[in-house]
Design a protein around this motif. Structure first.
Motif: not given
Length: 232
Positions: A120-144
């Protein structure tokens, strides 16, 4: 922060296709929060959940493919972030193969490796590293998937591993996002670039099985994902 902003062979954001996308979307004119949000949502939903022929694909080619899984979406997301001057890094893991159960025939699942290389990607924003894994699954697939399994809270399979299928943390709102986190077996650490991660670690399958995955197995998985996404 320079090492978290530089291009690499995989993070080829200087390519014309990526620069044109950023220009067309006007992402450079946004504040940092919305730069992250816009790049995140693009990779989440414009790049559909699906399996590329291998992990080590440059971002420009992933963009052209129009689909990706954890590792390839991570590469593209990092390239877009760095192209708009957002520092980012990548964290690697081994995860349980159960996360793929349901996408492949049982006989293939049974002979597949127990562990899958994940990131997963960790992004640096306002002095914090955030883990961003949730983009793997697109919304339409997740809804189904949510419609198919309405009574499930904890869930593992079909590319998802979460404690709450009906309300997973997949939207960027200055917090970590996750969609496969519950399948993690081992943390491999943080790397400045995906090139470094994939140089040190690779999927634990033989060359013959890698070829079989590239020309046969992944297409089965992609057809299944497409069928779920377009289910009426």
């Amino acid at each position: 922060m320079e090492k978290y902003l530089s291009p690499t062979s995989l993070l080829d954001f200087e390519k014309k296709t990526i620069q044109r996308l950023i220009q067309d979307k006007e992402w450079k004119q946004l504040d940092d929060y919305n730069k992250i949000k816009s790049c995140y949502e693009f990779v989440q939903n414009d790049i559909l959940f699906g399996y590329n022929k291998k992990d080590q694909i440059p971002a420009s080619k992933i963009l052209k493919n129009g689909y990706g899984q954890c590792n390839t979406k991570s590469i593209l997301f990092m390239a877009l972030l760095r192209a708009v001057s957002i520092p980012c890094r990548i964290r690697g893991f081994w995860i349980d193969k159960e996360v793929q159960k349901g996408l492949i025939p049982n006989w293939i699942y049974e002979i597949s490796p127990a562990l899958i290389l994940h990131s997963w990607v960790e992004v640096f924003y306002e002095d914090v590293w955030y883990a961003l894994e949730g983009l793997i699954i697109d919304e339409k697939y997740l809804r189904q998937m949510q419609l198919m399994y309405p009574n499930n809270i904890g869930f593992c399979g079909f590319g998802i591993s979460t404690t709450n299928l009906q309300n997973p943390c997949v939207e960027w709102n200055q917090a970590n996002t996750y969609i496969q986190q519950q399948a993690i077996i081992e943390d491999l650490g943080v790397f400045a670039t995906p090139d470094e991660l994939f140089y040190q670690f690779e999927q634990s399958i033989s060359p013959v099985k890698q070829v079989a995955f590239s020309i046969f197995i992944r297409h089965i998985m992609n057809r299944k994902a497409k069928k779920i996404r377009n289910k009426v």
